[in-house]
Write a protein that holds these residues in place. Structure first.
Motif: not given
Length: 66
Positions: A37-42, A44-62
């Motif tokens: 959330v801090k990255i997105l607020e501070n 110009p990025c419009s989204a961030v991607s977070i990898a699952y700890p086990n490496g089997n996918g990700s979550i995108i936050i816009e």
């Protein structure tokens, strides 16, 4: 930043409920992803991607749309 953030789960078909995206308020999101959330607020990025700890996918936050 006002409005809800959009959370996208690209591989949702592999999950039990199959929800591909949903919205969360800033407060809800900060409980689970405070750094992102801090990255997105501070930046110009419009989204961030977070990898699952086990490496089997990700979550995108816009960022909320203006």
């Amino acid at each position: 930043m006002s409005g809800n953030f959009k959370v996208i789960i690209p591989n949702a078909s592999k999950m039990i409920n199959g929800i591909e995206s949903f919205e969360m308020s800033k407060g809800e999101l900060e409980v689970h992803f405070p750094k992102e959330v801090k990255i997105l607020e501070n930046s110009p990025c419009s989204a961030v991607s977070i990898a699952y700890p086990n490496g089997n996918g990700s979550i995108i936050i816009e960022k909320p749309k203006p």
